[in-house]
Design a protein around this motif. Sequence first.
Motif, PDB file in Angstrom:
ATOM      1  N   GLY A  44       0.812  -1.207   0.000  1.00 10.05           N
ATOM      2  CA  GLY A  44       0.000   0.000   0.000  1.00 10.05           C
ATOM      3  C   GLY A  44       0.848   1.260   0.000  1.00 10.05           C
ATOM      4  O   GLY A  44       2.040   1.239  -0.287  1.00 10.05           O
ATOM      5  N   ASP A  45       0.212   2.334   0.348  1.00  9.79           N
ATOM      6  CA  ASP A  45       0.853   3.648   0.274  1.00  9.79           C
ATOM      7  C   ASP A  45       1.568   3.984   1.576  1.00  9.79           C
ATOM      8  O   ASP A  45       1.132   4.842   2.336  1.00  9.79           O
ATOM      9  N   ILE A  46       2.668   3.279   1.831  1.00 13.89           N
ATOM     10  CA  ILE A  46       3.509   3.605   2.988  1.00 13.89           C
ATOM     11  C   ILE A  46       4.895   3.946   2.463  1.00 13.89           C
ATOM     12  O   ILE A  46       5.276   3.554   1.357  1.00 13.89           O
ATOM     13  N   ALA A  47       5.647   4.681   3.251  1.00 11.10           N
ATOM     14  CA  ALA A  47       6.999   5.062   2.849  1.00 11.10           C
ATOM     15  C   ALA A  47       7.899   3.826   2.886  1.00 11.10           C
ATOM     16  O   ALA A  47       8.035   3.171   3.906  1.00 11.10           O
ATOM     17  N   LEU A  48       8.482   3.505   1.749  1.00 11.05           N
ATOM     18  CA  LEU A  48       9.345   2.329   1.638  1.00 11.05           C
ATOM     19  C   LEU A  48      10.737   2.742   1.199  1.00 11.05           C
ATOM     20  O   LEU A  48      10.915   3.737   0.507  1.00 11.05           O
ATOM     21  N   GLU A  49      11.701   1.948   1.600  1.00 15.00           N
ATOM     22  CA  GLU A  49      13.079   2.176   1.177  1.00 15.00           C
ATOM     23  C   GLU A  49      13.716   0.827   0.891  1.00 15.00           C
ATOM     24  O   GLU A  49      13.461  -0.155   1.596  1.00 15.00           O
ATOM     25  N   PHE A  50      14.541   0.787  -0.137  1.00 20.37           N
ATOM     26  CA  PHE A  50      15.260  -0.424  -0.509  1.00 20.37           C
ATOM     27  C   PHE A  50      16.691  -0.237  -0.048  1.00 20.37           C
ATOM     28  O   PHE A  50      17.368   0.695  -0.477  1.00 20.37           O
ATOM     29  N   VAL A  51      17.153  -1.085   0.858  1.00 19.03           N
ATOM     30  CA  VAL A  51      18.492  -0.958   1.445  1.00 19.03           C
ATOM     31  C   VAL A  51      19.339  -2.139   1.000  1.00 19.03           C
ATOM     32  O   VAL A  51      18.947  -3.290   1.172  1.00 19.03           O
ATOM     33  N   ILE A  52      20.503  -1.837   0.443  1.00 17.32           N
ATOM     34  CA  ILE A  52      21.458  -2.871   0.080  1.00 17.32           C
ATOM     35  C   ILE A  52      22.608  -2.798   1.072  1.00 17.32           C
ATOM     36  O   ILE A  52      23.205  -1.743   1.273  1.00 17.32           O
ATOM     37  N   ILE A  53      22.896  -3.932   1.698  1.00 20.16           N
ATOM     38  CA  ILE A  53      24.014  -4.010   2.628  1.00 20.16           C
ATOM     39  C   ILE A  53      25.037  -4.974   2.038  1.00 20.16           C
ATOM     40  O   ILE A  53      24.754  -6.158   1.856  1.00 20.16           O
ATOM     41  N   ARG A  82      28.753  -0.816  15.724  1.00 20.80           N
ATOM     42  CA  ARG A  82      29.925  -0.399  14.946  1.00 20.80           C
ATOM     43  C   ARG A  82      30.726  -1.638  14.570  1.00 20.80           C
ATOM     44  O   ARG A  82      30.818  -2.573  15.349  1.00 20.80           O
ATOM     45  N   GLY A  83      31.278  -1.606  13.389  1.00 24.68           N
ATOM     46  CA  GLY A  83      32.113  -2.717  12.957  1.00 24.68           C
ATOM     47  C   GLY A  83      31.367  -3.793  12.186  1.00 24.68           C
ATOM     48  O   GLY A  83      31.971  -4.729  11.685  1.00 24.68           O
ATOM     49  N   GLY A  84      30.041  -3.671  12.086  1.00 25.03           N
ATOM     50  CA  GLY A  84      29.265  -4.630  11.313  1.00 25.03           C
ATOM     51  C   GLY A  84      28.993  -4.100   9.912  1.00 25.03           C
ATOM     52  O   GLY A  84      29.164  -2.915   9.627  1.00 25.03           O
ATOM     53  N   SER A  85      28.568  -4.971   9.040  1.00 23.47           N
ATOM     54  CA  SER A  85      28.264  -4.581   7.655  1.00 23.47           C
ATOM     55  C   SER A  85      27.137  -3.552   7.583  1.00 23.47           C
ATOM     56  O   SER A  85      27.164  -2.657   6.734  1.00 23.47           O
ATOM     57  N   ALA A  86      26.154  -3.665   8.450  1.00 23.94           N
ATOM     58  CA  ALA A  86      25.034  -2.708   8.438  1.00 23.94           C
ATOM     59  C   ALA A  86      25.519  -1.300   8.779  1.00 23.94           C
ATOM     60  O   ALA A  86      25.088  -0.318   8.166  1.00 23.94           O
ATOM     61  N   PHE A  87      26.427  -1.197   9.734  1.00 20.34           N
ATOM     62  CA  PHE A  87      26.993   0.100  10.109  1.00 20.34           C
ATOM     63  C   PHE A  87      27.796   0.677   8.950  1.00 20.34           C
ATOM     64  O   PHE A  87      27.677   1.859   8.624  1.00 20.34           O
ATOM     65  N   GLU A  88      28.591  -0.181   8.312  1.00 16.10           N
ATOM     66  CA  GLU A  88      29.419   0.251   7.187  1.00 16.10           C
ATOM     67  C   GLU A  88      28.575   0.767   6.021  1.00 16.10           C
ATOM     68  O   GLU A  88      28.974   1.692   5.329  1.00 16.10           O
ATOM     69  N   SER A  89      27.409   0.150   5.801  1.00 17.57           N
ATOM     70  CA  SER A  89      26.561   0.567   4.676  1.00 17.57           C
ATOM     71  C   SER A  89      26.009   1.966   4.905  1.00 17.57           C
ATOM     72  O   SER A  89      25.826   2.728   3.962  1.00 17.57           O
TER      73      SER A  89
END
Length: 142
Positions: A44-53, A82-89
């Motif tokens: 539906g009409d919600i704010a979406l984001e596509f995140v690549i890690i 800190r130090g994880g891939s998600a933080f780095e992205s």
Amino acid sequence: MDGCLSITPLKIPRPSYLSFVDLAIIEEKEKEEAILADAKIKYGDIALEFVIIYKTKPTLGVAIEGGINTLQPEPTVISIQRGGSAFESGRLKCGHTILEVNGQSLRGMEHRDVVKTIAEAFRDPSTNRLYLLVTVNQQEYP
């Protein structure tokens, strides 16, 4: 001169050159746009984001709360180490609700299954990245 030897300038279009990197970026953008278009229909009409890690570190470094068996039914990011891939992205944020991981929906999953699905996707050796579809804020989806 009688005009039969006059030369008419001919404009030949210059071929555009795209490197393999350019083509890969275009392909990723088209893929991202297609996924977001499908998600708009699905959620539906919600704010979406596509995140690549990208898997640049040995760990993802994310703490998740929520699941169908908890008070918070949607899996939500509560901390990024800190130090994880998600933080780095730099793209995943605390408060993001994760709707899908690599195209697999997390709807209706218990917390342990959510964590297992995310961990298995991160450990998958067939790809060097993790694709997350998230809400930009904590809106509930239908």
